[in-house]
Design a protein around this motif. Structure first.
Motif, PDB file in Angstrom:
ATOM      1  N   MET A  36      -4.554  -6.407  -0.075  1.00  0.00           N
ATOM      2  CA  MET A  36      -4.969  -5.827   0.162  1.00  0.00           C
ATOM      3  C   MET A  36      -4.965  -6.163   1.630  1.00  0.00           C
ATOM      4  O   MET A  36      -3.608  -4.876   1.960  1.00  0.00           O
ATOM      5  N   THR A  39      -1.233  -6.283   1.895  1.00  0.00           N
ATOM      6  CA  THR A  39      -0.612  -5.248   1.926  1.00  0.00           C
ATOM      7  C   THR A  39      -0.261  -4.085   3.168  1.00  0.00           C
ATOM      8  O   THR A  39       0.737  -3.523   3.472  1.00  0.00           O
ATOM      9  N   VAL A  40      -1.329  -4.297   3.772  1.00  0.00           N
ATOM     10  CA  VAL A  40      -1.636  -3.974   5.060  1.00  0.00           C
ATOM     11  C   VAL A  40      -0.487  -4.174   5.815  1.00  0.00           C
ATOM     12  O   VAL A  40       0.040  -3.639   6.963  1.00  0.00           O
ATOM     13  N   VAL A  43       3.250  -2.739   4.826  1.00  0.00           N
ATOM     14  CA  VAL A  43       3.284  -1.711   5.532  1.00  0.00           C
ATOM     15  C   VAL A  43       3.071  -1.515   6.682  1.00  0.00           C
ATOM     16  O   VAL A  43       4.171  -0.864   7.680  1.00  0.00           O
ATOM     17  N   SER A  52      -3.826   5.154   3.980  1.00  0.00           N
ATOM     18  CA  SER A  52      -4.136   3.976   2.914  1.00  0.00           C
ATOM     19  C   SER A  52      -3.514   4.499   1.713  1.00  0.00           C
ATOM     20  O   SER A  52      -2.904   3.755   1.039  1.00  0.00           O
ATOM     21  N   ASP A  54       0.009   5.166   1.618  1.00  0.00           N
ATOM     22  CA  ASP A  54       0.824   3.647   1.941  1.00  0.00           C
ATOM     23  C   ASP A  54       0.881   2.249   0.989  1.00  0.00           C
ATOM     24  O   ASP A  54       1.545   1.995   0.898  1.00  0.00           O
ATOM     25  N   VAL A  55      -0.187   2.035   1.763  1.00  0.00           N
ATOM     26  CA  VAL A  55      -0.694   0.691   1.496  1.00  0.00           C
ATOM     27  C   VAL A  55      -1.136   0.508  -0.080  1.00  0.00           C
ATOM     28  O   VAL A  55      -0.459  -0.364  -1.012  1.00  0.00           O
ATOM     29  N   MET A  77      -8.855  -2.053   6.670  1.00  0.00           N
ATOM     30  CA  MET A  77      -8.455  -1.613   7.465  1.00  0.00           C
ATOM     31  C   MET A  77      -9.593  -2.628   9.370  1.00  0.00           C
ATOM     32  O   MET A  77      -8.655  -2.157   9.611  1.00  0.00           O
ATOM     33  N   SER A 111       0.568   1.084  13.271  1.00  0.00           N
ATOM     34  CA  SER A 111       1.308   0.462  13.236  1.00  0.00           C
ATOM     35  C   SER A 111       1.366  -0.766  14.932  1.00  0.00           C
ATOM     36  O   SER A 111       1.523   0.279  15.333  1.00  0.00           O
TER      37      SER A 111
END
Length: 120
Positions: A36, A39-40, A43, A52, A54-55, A77, A111
């Protein structure tokens, strides 16, 4: 007496939050946190602002079965922010698109590694 009861009602909230986050993170399935977090990062490289949702959308099927409590994503996160991948945006939360969350508010993240949407 009422004043003490109110103080007891509200004391320790942050400690309880921290304890809960540590608990769900410690009990997350092996490899799930790392997947995860990756993945963050992916993204955050392609979206200047994200939630979240979107992730989880980017993660696909792995989130459906990979860990027993999806609240373990909160510590993911937190870790992403500490690693300089993102920070909470200074905007109001947006309602989730995930049916299971019943349009509950989700934090918007900015981001810190956005590269204009280019995939790497």
């Amino acid at each position: 007496m009422i004043e003490r009861a109110m103080r007891d009602l509200f004391s320790g909230a942050w400690e309880a939050k921290e304890e809960g986050m540590l608990h769900v993170e410690a009990n997350a399935a092996f490899g799930w946190r790392e997947t995860m977090l990756a993945t963050v990062e992916a993204v955050a490289r392609t979206k200047q602002h994200f939630t979240s949702d979107d992730v989880f959308e980017a993660a696909g099927a792995i989130v459906a079965f990979a860990t027993h409590d999806l609240r373990a994503f909160g510590p993911v996160m937190t870790r992403a922010a500490k690693q300089g991948l993102c920070r909470k945006a200074n905007v109001a939360p947006v309602n989730s698109k995930r049916r299971s969350l019943h349009a509950s508010p989700r934090a918007v993240w900015t981001s810190l590694i956005y590269n204009g949407g280019a995939r790497r």
